[in-house]
Design a protein around this motif. Structure first.
Motif, short mmCIF file in Angstrom:
data_model
loop_
_atom_site.label_atom_id
_atom_site.label_comp_id
_atom_site.label_asym_id
_atom_site.label_seq_id
_atom_site.Cartn_x
_atom_site.Cartn_y
_atom_site.Cartn_z
N ILE A 193 50.02 86.69 -9.94
CA ILE A 193 49.59 85.98 -11.16
C ILE A 193 48.58 84.90 -10.79
O ILE A 193 47.51 84.80 -11.39
CB ILE A 193 50.80 85.38 -11.91
CG1 ILE A 193 51.66 86.48 -12.52
CG2 ILE A 193 50.32 84.40 -13.00
CD1 ILE A 193 53.01 86.00 -13.02
N GLN A 194 48.91 84.10 -9.80
CA GLN A 194 48.03 83.01 -9.38
C GLN A 194 46.71 83.53 -8.83
O GLN A 194 45.65 82.95 -9.09
CB GLN A 194 48.74 82.10 -8.37
CG GLN A 194 49.92 81.34 -8.96
CD GLN A 194 49.58 80.63 -10.27
OE1 GLN A 194 48.56 79.96 -10.40
NE2 GLN A 194 50.44 80.79 -11.26
N LYS A 195 46.75 84.61 -8.08
CA LYS A 195 45.53 85.19 -7.53
C LYS A 195 44.59 85.65 -8.64
O LYS A 195 43.38 85.38 -8.60
CB LYS A 195 45.87 86.36 -6.60
CG LYS A 195 44.67 86.97 -5.93
CD LYS A 195 45.07 88.05 -4.95
CE LYS A 195 43.86 88.59 -4.21
NZ LYS A 195 44.24 89.58 -3.20
N ILE A 196 45.14 86.33 -9.63
CA ILE A 196 44.33 86.82 -10.75
C ILE A 196 43.75 85.64 -11.54
O ILE A 196 42.58 85.63 -11.90
CB ILE A 196 45.15 87.77 -11.65
CG1 ILE A 196 45.51 89.04 -10.87
CG2 ILE A 196 44.38 88.10 -12.93
CD1 ILE A 196 46.54 89.93 -11.56
N LYS A 197 44.58 84.63 -11.79
CA LYS A 197 44.12 83.44 -12.52
C LYS A 197 43.02 82.71 -11.75
O LYS A 197 42.04 82.25 -12.35
CB LYS A 197 45.29 82.49 -12.78
CG LYS A 197 46.32 83.03 -13.74
CD LYS A 197 46.05 82.55 -15.12
CE LYS A 197 47.17 82.99 -16.05
NZ LYS A 197 46.81 82.79 -17.43
N LYS A 198 43.16 82.61 -10.41
CA LYS A 198 42.13 81.94 -9.59
C LYS A 198 40.79 82.67 -9.67
O LYS A 198 39.75 82.06 -9.50
CB LYS A 198 42.59 81.85 -8.14
CG LYS A 198 43.54 80.73 -7.88
CD LYS A 198 43.89 80.63 -6.41
CE LYS A 198 44.91 79.53 -6.19
NZ LYS A 198 45.34 79.44 -4.80
N LEU A 199 40.84 83.96 -9.92
CA LEU A 199 39.62 84.75 -10.07
C LEU A 199 39.03 84.61 -11.48
O LEU A 199 38.04 85.25 -11.82
CB LEU A 199 39.89 86.21 -9.73
CG LEU A 199 40.23 86.48 -8.26
CD1 LEU A 199 40.74 87.90 -8.09
CD2 LEU A 199 39.00 86.24 -7.39
N GLY A 200 39.69 83.79 -12.31
CA GLY A 200 39.18 83.52 -13.65
C GLY A 200 39.47 84.61 -14.67
O GLY A 200 38.80 84.70 -15.70
N LYS A 201 40.47 85.42 -14.39
CA LYS A 201 40.79 86.53 -15.28
C LYS A 201 42.14 86.33 -15.96
O LYS A 201 42.99 85.58 -15.48
CB LYS A 201 40.80 87.85 -14.51
CG LYS A 201 39.49 88.15 -13.80
CD LYS A 201 38.32 88.21 -14.77
CE LYS A 201 37.00 88.41 -14.06
NZ LYS A 201 35.88 88.47 -14.97
N LYS A 202 42.33 87.02 -17.05
CA LYS A 202 43.61 87.01 -17.73
C LYS A 202 44.56 87.93 -16.99
O LYS A 202 44.14 88.89 -16.34
CB LYS A 202 43.45 87.45 -19.19
CG LYS A 202 42.67 86.45 -20.02
CD LYS A 202 42.57 86.91 -21.45
CE LYS A 202 41.82 85.86 -22.25
NZ LYS A 202 41.73 86.24 -23.66
N VAL A 203 45.87 87.64 -17.16
CA VAL A 203 46.86 88.43 -16.44
C VAL A 203 47.98 88.88 -17.36
O VAL A 203 48.42 88.14 -18.24
CB VAL A 203 47.42 87.64 -15.22
CG1 VAL A 203 48.14 86.38 -15.66
CG2 VAL A 203 48.31 88.50 -14.36
N GLY A 204 48.39 90.13 -17.14
CA GLY A 204 49.50 90.69 -17.88
C GLY A 204 50.52 91.28 -16.93
O GLY A 204 50.19 91.66 -15.80
N MET A 205 51.76 91.33 -17.38
CA MET A 205 52.83 91.93 -16.60
C MET A 205 53.57 92.92 -17.48
O MET A 205 53.84 92.65 -18.64
CB MET A 205 53.80 90.86 -16.09
CG MET A 205 54.86 91.40 -15.14
SD MET A 205 56.13 90.17 -14.65
CE MET A 205 55.17 88.99 -13.74
#
Length: 152
Positions: free
Chosen positions: A24-36
């Motif tokens: 989650i944190q990796k995706i957020k750091k890339l400036g993208k939205k995240v879903g699970m």
């Protein structure tokens, strides 16, 4: 690879990741939205600790892997409970339902709290795809209008 290809949001299966928080944190750091996403047999409780950080929570209403499966209506209590949890805590997370979405099941999923519906065979298998999509969308919207009228 998906981000380089232009993806704005990445959704992953909770069951496929040892440390969801790190992804989650990796995706957020890339400036993208995240879903699970969670599979039908996975308890809703496994996703709840992460909902505050998610942009989208996906409840699978079929076993992932192939199209054309029957909608699992017994997943609707999960959708309803997740909707209550998100609303109670005022989290910005949307709820997605994927699997077996038709004109009938779209209304059920929307009424229980789904914001996003994934429809495959019911659209791509239709003679008139545009009409099929419109009918599914209208069914979901009408169920929300009916629900709102009953609440008043």
């Amino acid at each position: 690879d998906f981000i380089r290809a232009g993806a704005d949001q990445l959704t992953f299966h909770q069951e496929a990741v040892a440390k969801p928080e790190a992804l989650i944190q990796k995706i957020k750091k890339l400036g993208k939205k995240v879903g699970m996403s969670i599979r039908p047999k996975t308890a809703l409780s496994t996703i709840l600790p992460y909902v505050e950080q998610l942009d989208l929570a996906l409840i699978m209403t079929v076993e992932p892997g192939f199209g054309g499966q029957k909608f699992m209506a017994d997943m609707m209590p999960k959708v309803h409970e997740l909707r209550s949890y998100i609303d109670k805590n005022k989290f910005p997370c949307r709820i997605e339902v994927d699997g077996g979405i038709t004109i009938l099941t779209a209304a059920v999923a929307a009424k229980e709290g789904a914001d996003v519906l994934v429809a495959g065979n019911s659209i791509f298998g239709a003679k008139d795809r545009s009409l099929a999509l419109s009918n599914i969308r209208n069914s979901a919207v009408q169920s929300l209008v009916d629900k709102s009228a009953r609440i008043r």
